[in-house]
Motif scaffolding. Structure first.
Motif, PDB file in Angstrom:
ATOM      1  N   ALA A   1      29.171  36.437  10.156  1.00  0.00           N
ATOM      2  CA  ALA A   1      29.884  36.072   8.747  1.00  0.00           C
ATOM      3  C   ALA A   1      28.810  36.259   7.739  1.00  0.00           C
ATOM      4  CB  ALA A   1      29.950  34.852   9.011  1.00  0.00           C
ATOM      5  N   LEU A   2      27.394  35.740   8.999  1.00  0.00           N
ATOM      6  CA  LEU A   2      25.769  36.484   7.443  1.00  0.00           C
ATOM      7  C   LEU A   2      25.949  37.797   7.217  1.00  0.00           C
ATOM      8  CD1 LEU A   2      23.547  34.589  10.003  1.00  0.00           C
ATOM      9  CD2 LEU A   2      24.181  33.821   8.416  1.00  0.00           C
ATOM     10  N   ASN A   3      26.850  38.327   7.445  1.00  0.00           N
ATOM     11  CA  ASN A   3      26.696  39.973   7.616  1.00  0.00           C
ATOM     12  C   ASN A   3      25.181  40.295   6.941  1.00  0.00           C
ATOM     13  OD1 ASN A   3      27.737  42.599   6.386  1.00  0.00           O
ATOM     14  ND2 ASN A   3      28.464  42.404   4.210  1.00  0.00           N
ATOM     15  N   LEU A   4      24.499  40.475   7.953  1.00  0.00           N
ATOM     16  CA  LEU A   4      23.290  41.424   8.539  1.00  0.00           C
ATOM     17  C   LEU A   4      23.431  42.806   7.873  1.00  0.00           C
ATOM     18  CD1 LEU A   4      21.634  39.322  12.020  1.00  0.00           C
ATOM     19  CD2 LEU A   4      21.755  38.781   9.374  1.00  0.00           C
ATOM     20  N   THR A   5      22.225  43.297   7.485  1.00  0.00           N
ATOM     21  CA  THR A   5      22.005  44.776   7.863  1.00  0.00           C
ATOM     22  C   THR A   5      20.830  44.771   7.342  1.00  0.00           C
ATOM     23  OG1 THR A   5      21.285  43.604   4.940  1.00  0.00           O
ATOM     24  CG2 THR A   5      23.263  44.530   5.097  1.00  0.00           C
TER      25      THR A   5
ATOM     26  N   ASN B   1      18.489  46.439  10.144  1.00  0.00           N
ATOM     27  CA  ASN B   1      18.635  46.902  11.974  1.00  0.00           C
ATOM     28  C   ASN B   1      17.481  45.869  13.035  1.00  0.00           C
ATOM     29  OD1 ASN B   1      19.585  48.949  12.863  1.00  0.00           O
ATOM     30  ND2 ASN B   1      17.154  50.299  13.222  1.00  0.00           N
ATOM     31  N   ASN B   2      16.323  45.395  12.520  1.00  0.00           N
ATOM     32  CA  ASN B   2      15.967  45.175  13.431  1.00  0.00           C
ATOM     33  C   ASN B   2      16.171  43.635  13.863  1.00  0.00           C
ATOM     34  OD1 ASN B   2      13.628  46.669  13.408  1.00  0.00           O
ATOM     35  ND2 ASN B   2      12.172  45.886  11.643  1.00  0.00           N
ATOM     36  N   LEU B   3      16.887  42.417  13.064  1.00  0.00           N
ATOM     37  CA  LEU B   3      17.572  41.628  13.798  1.00  0.00           C
ATOM     38  C   LEU B   3      18.801  42.207  14.092  1.00  0.00           C
ATOM     39  CD1 LEU B   3      17.964  39.953  10.076  1.00  0.00           C
ATOM     40  CD2 LEU B   3      16.179  39.125  12.107  1.00  0.00           C
ATOM     41  N   LEU B   4      19.854  43.624  13.843  1.00  0.00           N
ATOM     42  CA  LEU B   4      20.589  43.415  14.186  1.00  0.00           C
ATOM     43  C   LEU B   4      20.119  43.754  16.101  1.00  0.00           C
ATOM     44  CD1 LEU B   4      22.785  45.948  11.874  1.00  0.00           C
ATOM     45  CD2 LEU B   4      22.858  43.644  12.492  1.00  0.00           C
ATOM     46  N   LEU B   5      19.491  44.819  16.161  1.00  0.00           N
ATOM     47  CA  LEU B   5      18.448  45.102  17.779  1.00  0.00           C
ATOM     48  C   LEU B   5      17.994  43.850  18.210  1.00  0.00           C
ATOM     49  CD1 LEU B   5      16.360  48.153  16.540  1.00  0.00           C
ATOM     50  CD2 LEU B   5      18.317  47.989  17.707  1.00  0.00           C
ATOM     51  N   LEU B   6      17.428  42.621  17.332  1.00  0.00           N
ATOM     52  CA  LEU B   6      17.239  41.136  17.867  1.00  0.00           C
ATOM     53  C   LEU B   6      18.068  41.180  18.977  1.00  0.00           C
ATOM     54  CD1 LEU B   6      14.793  39.673  19.064  1.00  0.00           C
ATOM     55  CD2 LEU B   6      15.293  39.057  16.791  1.00  0.00           C
ATOM     56  N   PHE B   7      19.230  40.976  18.316  1.00  0.00           N
ATOM     57  CA  PHE B   7      20.001  39.422  18.525  1.00  0.00           C
ATOM     58  C   PHE B   7      21.585  40.066  18.725  1.00  0.00           C
ATOM     59  CE2 PHE B   7      18.250  37.411  15.084  1.00  0.00           C
ATOM     60  CZ  PHE B   7      17.861  36.312  15.301  1.00  0.00           C
ATOM     61  N   TYR B   8      22.111  41.213  18.405  1.00  0.00           N
ATOM     62  CA  TYR B   8      23.652  41.861  18.483  1.00  0.00           C
ATOM     63  C   TYR B   8      23.296  42.363  20.024  1.00  0.00           C
ATOM     64  CZ  TYR B   8      26.179  41.376  14.171  1.00  0.00           C
ATOM     65  OH  TYR B   8      26.454  40.413  12.597  1.00  0.00           O
ATOM     66  N   ILE B   9      22.085  43.268  20.097  1.00  0.00           N
ATOM     67  CA  ILE B   9      21.638  44.372  21.010  1.00  0.00           C
ATOM     68  C   ILE B   9      21.820  43.402  21.924  1.00  0.00           C
ATOM     69  CG2 ILE B   9      20.955  46.463  22.198  1.00  0.00           C
ATOM     70  CD1 ILE B   9      21.782  47.616  18.990  1.00  0.00           C
ATOM     71  N   GLY B  10      20.160  42.543  21.784  1.00  0.00           N
ATOM     72  CA  GLY B  10      18.989  42.136  22.703  1.00  0.00           C
ATOM     73  C   GLY B  10      20.121  41.095  22.809  1.00  0.00           C
ATOM     74  N   PHE B  11      19.880  39.635  22.382  1.00  0.00           N
ATOM     75  CA  PHE B  11      19.961  38.608  22.219  1.00  0.00           C
ATOM     76  C   PHE B  11      21.551  38.609  22.938  1.00  0.00           C
ATOM     77  CE2 PHE B  11      21.821  34.146  21.547  1.00  0.00           C
ATOM     78  CZ  PHE B  11      20.915  33.352  22.580  1.00  0.00           C
ATOM     79  N   LEU B  12      22.779  39.103  21.925  1.00  0.00           N
ATOM     80  CA  LEU B  12      23.845  38.360  22.924  1.00  0.00           C
ATOM     81  C   LEU B  12      24.054  39.596  23.875  1.00  0.00           C
ATOM     82  CD1 LEU B  12      25.640  38.012  19.772  1.00  0.00           C
ATOM     83  CD2 LEU B  12      25.819  36.050  21.372  1.00  0.00           C
ATOM     84  N   GLY B  13      24.207  40.942  23.782  1.00  0.00           N
ATOM     85  CA  GLY B  13      23.992  41.540  24.806  1.00  0.00           C
ATOM     86  C   GLY B  13      23.665  41.259  26.551  1.00  0.00           C
ATOM     87  N   CYS B  14      22.355  40.590  26.911  1.00  0.00           N
ATOM     88  CA  CYS B  14      22.256  40.169  28.171  1.00  0.00           C
ATOM     89  C   CYS B  14      23.257  38.518  27.570  1.00  0.00           C
ATOM     90  CB  CYS B  14      20.842  39.713  27.359  1.00  0.00           C
ATOM     91  SG  CYS B  14      19.867  40.998  28.847  1.00  0.00           S
ATOM     92  N   PHE B  15      23.244  37.989  26.872  1.00  0.00           N
ATOM     93  CA  PHE B  15      23.442  36.489  27.402  1.00  0.00           C
ATOM     94  C   PHE B  15      25.282  36.324  27.431  1.00  0.00           C
ATOM     95  CE2 PHE B  15      25.814  32.373  24.748  1.00  0.00           C
ATOM     96  CZ  PHE B  15      24.829  31.569  25.486  1.00  0.00           C
ATOM     97  N   SER B  16      25.688  37.289  26.796  1.00  0.00           N
ATOM     98  CA  SER B  16      27.249  37.058  26.969  1.00  0.00           C
ATOM     99  C   SER B  16      27.370  38.068  28.436  1.00  0.00           C
ATOM    100  CB  SER B  16      28.343  38.012  25.894  1.00  0.00           C
ATOM    101  OG  SER B  16      27.363  38.927  26.234  1.00  0.00           O
ATOM    102  N   THR B  17      29.025  37.201  29.175  1.00  0.00           N
ATOM    103  CA  THR B  17      29.177  37.638  30.661  1.00  0.00           C
ATOM    104  C   THR B  17      30.149  38.448  30.659  1.00  0.00           C
ATOM    105  OG1 THR B  17      29.708  35.410  31.026  1.00  0.00           O
ATOM    106  CG2 THR B  17      27.231  36.264  31.464  1.00  0.00           C
ATOM    107  N   PHE B  18      30.473  39.513  30.199  1.00  0.00           N
ATOM    108  CA  PHE B  18      31.917  39.973  30.092  1.00  0.00           C
ATOM    109  C   PHE B  18      31.562  40.799  31.729  1.00  0.00           C
ATOM    110  CE2 PHE B  18      35.203  43.532  30.094  1.00  0.00           C
ATOM    111  CZ  PHE B  18      36.068  43.201  28.886  1.00  0.00           C
TER     112      PHE B  18
END
Length: 122
Positions: free
Chosen positions: A54-58, A60-77
């Motif tokens: 919803a925040l529509n981040l553009t 790239n550093n925030l995307l790496l930090l949150f999408y790939i880094g934080f959520l990638g290790c946080f979620s447990t698919f």
């Protein structure tokens, strides 16, 4: 990938892992039935994903930090898939069915709530 990108992913993933381990080891929720801690982590990750989309981040550093880094290790698919496999091996088909739909449906609801709340706040 440059050193900045690698550092952002490592930093985000470290906090994602710490947060996941904290929840898995310390949080119990019982709302008439027992919700597994792995499911709770997936619900929270889905909520955060809804907020981030919803925040529509553009940036790239925030995307790496949150999408790939934080959520990638946080979620447990992978843990979710493993739980389904164990239920299949034990031939607990009804538990498998309900656990699958519990996680998918509640995760989507959490995602939508995060997304919707950010739409209201914006």
């Amino acid at each position: 990938m440059d050193i900045t990108a690698i550092s952002l992913v490592l930093f985000g993933s470290t906090f994602g892992l710490i947060f996941r381990m904290f929840i898995q080891n310390n949080l119990k929720i019982n709302i008439g039935f027992n919700i597994q801690n792995t499911s709770i982590v997936n619900f929270i990750a889905s909520f955060f994903l809804g907020i981030l989309l919803a925040l529509n981040l553009t940036n790239n550093n925030l995307l790496l930090l949150f999408y790939i880094g934080f959520l990638g290790c946080f979620s447990t698919f992978s843990s979710f898939i493993y739980q389904l496999f164990v239920l299949l091996q034990k031939r607990k088909f009804m538990h498998l069915f309900f656990h699958y739909f519990e996680v998918i449906i509640i995760s989507f609801i959490c995602f939508y709530l995060g997304y919707y709340l950010m739409q209201i706040i914006k």
